[in-house]
Design a protein around this motif. Structure first.
Motif, PDB file in Angstrom:
ATOM      1  N   ALA A  45       0.791  -1.293   0.031  1.00 48.73           N
ATOM      2  CA  ALA A  45      -0.157  -0.057  -0.004  1.00 48.73           C
ATOM      3  C   ALA A  45       0.851   1.537  -0.028  1.00 48.73           C
ATOM      4  CB  ALA A  45      -1.027  -0.093   1.294  1.00 48.73           C
ATOM      5  N   ALA A  46       1.845   1.355   0.856  1.00 51.99           N
ATOM      6  CA  ALA A  46       2.812   2.393   0.960  1.00 51.99           C
ATOM      7  C   ALA A  46       3.511   2.773  -0.502  1.00 51.99           C
ATOM      8  CB  ALA A  46       3.698   2.245   1.909  1.00 51.99           C
ATOM      9  N   VAL A  47       3.913   1.539  -1.040  1.00 50.98           N
ATOM     10  CA  VAL A  47       4.812   1.684  -2.427  1.00 50.98           C
ATOM     11  C   VAL A  47       3.814   2.013  -3.401  1.00 50.98           C
ATOM     12  CG1 VAL A  47       6.053   0.722  -4.006  1.00 50.98           C
ATOM     13  CG2 VAL A  47       6.726  -0.011  -1.683  1.00 50.98           C
ATOM     14  N   ARG A  48       2.564   1.673  -3.288  1.00 56.10           N
ATOM     15  CA  ARG A  48       1.271   2.068  -4.303  1.00 56.10           C
ATOM     16  C   ARG A  48       1.145   3.537  -4.228  1.00 56.10           C
ATOM     17  NH1 ARG A  48      -4.436  -0.727  -3.809  1.00 56.10           N
ATOM     18  NH2 ARG A  48      -5.477   0.342  -5.281  1.00 56.10           N
ATOM     19  N   ALA A  49       0.973   4.248  -3.119  1.00 51.35           N
ATOM     20  CA  ALA A  49       0.843   5.552  -2.847  1.00 51.35           C
ATOM     21  C   ALA A  49       1.742   6.750  -3.071  1.00 51.35           C
ATOM     22  CB  ALA A  49      -0.131   5.717  -1.589  1.00 51.35           C
ATOM     23  N   LEU A  50       2.840   6.373  -2.104  1.00 55.53           N
ATOM     24  CA  LEU A  50       3.934   7.357  -2.104  1.00 55.53           C
ATOM     25  C   LEU A  50       4.769   7.864  -3.353  1.00 55.53           C
ATOM     26  CD1 LEU A  50       4.937   9.483   0.235  1.00 55.53           C
ATOM     27  CD2 LEU A  50       6.653   7.651   0.646  1.00 55.53           C
ATOM     28  N   PRO A  51       5.175   6.897  -3.965  1.00 55.38           N
ATOM     29  CA  PRO A  51       5.818   7.187  -5.146  1.00 55.38           C
ATOM     30  C   PRO A  51       4.961   7.951  -6.322  1.00 55.38           C
ATOM     31  CG  PRO A  51       6.477   5.195  -4.620  1.00 55.38           C
ATOM     32  CD  PRO A  51       5.204   5.330  -3.833  1.00 55.38           C
ATOM     33  N   ALA A  52       3.772   7.350  -6.597  1.00 55.57           N
ATOM     34  CA  ALA A  52       2.851   8.239  -7.442  1.00 55.57           C
ATOM     35  C   ALA A  52       2.703   9.558  -6.895  1.00 55.57           C
ATOM     36  CB  ALA A  52       1.756   7.435  -7.761  1.00 55.57           C
ATOM     37  N   GLY A  53       2.326   9.831  -5.637  1.00 53.73           N
ATOM     38  CA  GLY A  53       1.963  11.173  -5.174  1.00 53.73           C
ATOM     39  C   GLY A  53       3.245  12.089  -5.189  1.00 53.73           C
ATOM     40  N   LEU A  54       4.367  11.482  -4.676  1.00 50.35           N
ATOM     41  CA  LEU A  54       5.321  12.357  -4.816  1.00 50.35           C
ATOM     42  C   LEU A  54       5.810  12.791  -6.372  1.00 50.35           C
ATOM     43  CD1 LEU A  54       7.948  10.831  -2.473  1.00 50.35           C
ATOM     44  CD2 LEU A  54       6.818  12.938  -2.246  1.00 50.35           C
ATOM     45  N   ALA A  55       5.586  12.082  -7.372  1.00 49.07           N
ATOM     46  CA  ALA A  55       5.631  12.156  -8.843  1.00 49.07           C
ATOM     47  C   ALA A  55       4.994  13.214  -9.396  1.00 49.07           C
ATOM     48  CB  ALA A  55       5.539  10.924  -9.731  1.00 49.07           C
ATOM     49  N   LEU A  56       3.428  13.119  -8.795  1.00 49.54           N
ATOM     50  CA  LEU A  56       2.516  14.084  -9.393  1.00 49.54           C
ATOM     51  C   LEU A  56       2.929  15.562  -8.789  1.00 49.54           C
ATOM     52  CD1 LEU A  56      -0.935  12.190  -9.031  1.00 49.54           C
ATOM     53  CD2 LEU A  56       0.374  12.788 -11.050  1.00 49.54           C
ATOM     54  N   VAL A  57       3.092  15.519  -7.239  1.00 48.08           N
ATOM     55  CA  VAL A  57       3.466  16.925  -6.620  1.00 48.08           C
ATOM     56  C   VAL A  57       4.854  17.479  -7.419  1.00 48.08           C
ATOM     57  CG1 VAL A  57       4.531  17.846  -4.696  1.00 48.08           C
ATOM     58  CG2 VAL A  57       2.625  16.427  -4.538  1.00 48.08           C
ATOM     59  N   ALA A  58       5.890  16.604  -7.894  1.00 44.93           N
ATOM     60  CA  ALA A  58       6.973  17.258  -8.498  1.00 44.93           C
ATOM     61  C   ALA A  58       6.460  17.735  -9.797  1.00 44.93           C
ATOM     62  CB  ALA A  58       7.854  16.189  -8.615  1.00 44.93           C
ATOM     63  N   ILE A  59       5.601  17.026 -10.491  1.00 47.03           N
ATOM     64  CA  ILE A  59       5.200  17.309 -11.966  1.00 47.03           C
ATOM     65  C   ILE A  59       4.562  18.613 -12.161  1.00 47.03           C
ATOM     66  CG2 ILE A  59       4.115  16.471 -13.842  1.00 47.03           C
ATOM     67  CD1 ILE A  59       4.712  13.711 -13.251  1.00 47.03           C
ATOM     68  N   GLY A 180      -5.261  21.675 -10.564  1.00 40.82           N
ATOM     69  CA  GLY A 180      -5.432  20.603 -11.394  1.00 40.82           C
ATOM     70  C   GLY A 180      -5.907  19.126 -10.802  1.00 40.82           C
ATOM     71  N   LEU A 181      -6.340  18.378 -11.368  1.00 42.50           N
ATOM     72  CA  LEU A 181      -6.773  17.142 -10.719  1.00 42.50           C
ATOM     73  C   LEU A 181      -5.859  16.417 -10.333  1.00 42.50           C
ATOM     74  CD1 LEU A 181      -8.917  14.936 -10.287  1.00 42.50           C
ATOM     75  CD2 LEU A 181      -8.701  14.407 -12.566  1.00 42.50           C
ATOM     76  N   LEU A 182      -4.593  16.350 -11.257  1.00 43.25           N
ATOM     77  CA  LEU A 182      -3.316  15.752 -10.857  1.00 43.25           C
ATOM     78  C   LEU A 182      -2.633  16.181  -9.812  1.00 43.25           C
ATOM     79  CD1 LEU A 182      -1.928  15.057 -14.437  1.00 43.25           C
ATOM     80  CD2 LEU A 182      -3.222  13.502 -13.140  1.00 43.25           C
ATOM     81  N   ALA A 183      -2.537  17.321  -9.277  1.00 43.95           N
ATOM     82  CA  ALA A 183      -2.059  17.966  -8.286  1.00 43.95           C
ATOM     83  C   ALA A 183      -2.965  17.561  -6.970  1.00 43.95           C
ATOM     84  CB  ALA A 183      -1.800  19.508  -8.381  1.00 43.95           C
ATOM     85  N   PHE A 184      -4.155  17.555  -7.068  1.00 46.26           N
ATOM     86  CA  PHE A 184      -4.884  17.351  -5.940  1.00 46.26           C
ATOM     87  C   PHE A 184      -4.717  15.838  -5.794  1.00 46.26           C
ATOM     88  CE2 PHE A 184      -9.395  16.318  -4.670  1.00 46.26           C
ATOM     89  CZ  PHE A 184      -9.521  17.193  -3.670  1.00 46.26           C
TER      90      PHE A 184
END
Length: 330
Positions: A45-59, A180-184
């Motif tokens: 669950a952690a690997v599922r959420a955190l990398p994707a979240g950090l990537a979207l925040v960075a982008i 935007g939706l991706l940032a949210f």
């Protein structure tokens, strides 16, 4: 003016789009059992959420500020952090079928929370869809060997309530203007992942060295199972009634059962097929219940009636769609 039929088609498209999320989540059971290290649900669950979240925040380069700091953390915990950790407890203490049955009460919880927080009143069709969906899930996944465990039942109910609250609060708060939706989506995935990562280290210990199959599974969970699916899910919360979104969660056990049959060669009985049909029927019923009902048009008032306006010399009173006369050249 937008017709009822066009509203129905637009909502159907939004329903299909949002349903992709629970369909993907239904595939995570197969990915977890076949590609991930065993006994590590919190790590998954952690690997599922955190990398994707950090990537979207960075982008997107957008961070929450003001009241949205607390709101983003709250939604991230309700939809992801607390939800997955409570599911972890329930998964270890309840058979999967029984957990799914308990989780199927989520639409009913959403109905109650939506009435309190959104002042949305449920229709008779909504309650019928809830009952139909719960029966369908029961036929689909419940086995005769299911045993009750108080802690497991309470954990599953808490997880179900957590997700229901996340849906309703997400509907109430909406999305900040200009975000935007991706940032949210990135805010919530990051908040949930930051909660789950230390919890997984404490409960499950340091992660094992990943294999190639492990990395493939983690990549699928992060990109498809989190980034894509949660963006579609949160978009659905914005565009659809809260109850309709919650009922789409029934798609998950249907997909999980179908993949088990197709990929893993698991048995599929006629009772399970009937359960899947009832679940899909419940989703369709909820969608039809949410489409606005057309109003009966009122007849336009006569020109001679005082309420219908006065005919101006040289003009003819022409009623518009609402029955109000407007002068037009004769």
């Amino acid at each position: 003016m937008t017709s009822i039929a066009s509203l129905g088609r637009a909502q159907a498209a939004d329903v299909v789009s949002a349903a992709v999320a629970p369909a993907v989540w239904g595939s995570t059971y197969l990915v977890t059992t076949e590609l991930l290290p065993p006994g590590r649900p919190l790590l998954a669950a952690a690997v599922r959420a955190l990398p994707a979240g950090l990537a979207l925040v960075a982008i997107t380069r957008r961070l929450p500020h003001g009241t949205w700091i607390g709101r983003a953390v709250t939604l991230g915990l309700l939809n992801i952090g607390a939800f997955f950790s409570l599911l972890f407890v329930a998964a270890y203490r309840l058979p999967g079928g029984l957990a799914a049955i308990i989780g199927s009460v989520q639409p009913m919880i959403v109905i109650l929370l939506a009435f309190v927080l959104l002042r949305e009143r449920a229709r008779l069709g909504d309650w019928a869809a809830c009952a139909l969906g719960t029966v369908g899930v029961g036929l689909l996944v419940l086995s005769a060997q299911a045993r009750l465990d108080t802690v497991g039942v309470l954990a599953e109910l808490a997880a179900t309530t957590s997700m229901a609250a996340g849906i309703v609060l997400g509907k109430r708060w909406g999305r900040p203007e200009g975000v935007g939706l991706l940032a949210f989506t990135g805010w919530q995935l990051t908040a949930g992942g930051l909660f789950l990562l230390p919890l997984s280290l404490v409960v499950e210990g340091p992660p094992p060295r990943p294999t190639g199959l492990n990395l493939l599974g983690f990549t699928y969970l992060a990109v498809i199972g989190a980034l894509v699916s949660y963006a579609l899910w949160f978009r659905g919360i914005e565009r659809l009634p809260a109850f309709t979104v919650s009922l789409l969660g029934f798609v998950s056990p249907v997909v999980a059962t179908a993949l088990g049959y197709v990929v893993l060669g698991q048995s599929l009985s006629l009772v399970q097929v009937c359960g899947a049909v009832l679940v899909l029927g419940a989703i369709r019923l909820a969608q039809r219940s949410a489409i606005p009902r057309p109003r009966s048009p009122s007849p336009p008032p006569s020109v001679a009636e005082p309420s219908g306006g006065v005919a101006v010399p040289g003009t003819t009173a022409v009623p518009d769609a609402g029955g109000d006369p407007h002068p037009s050249p004769s």
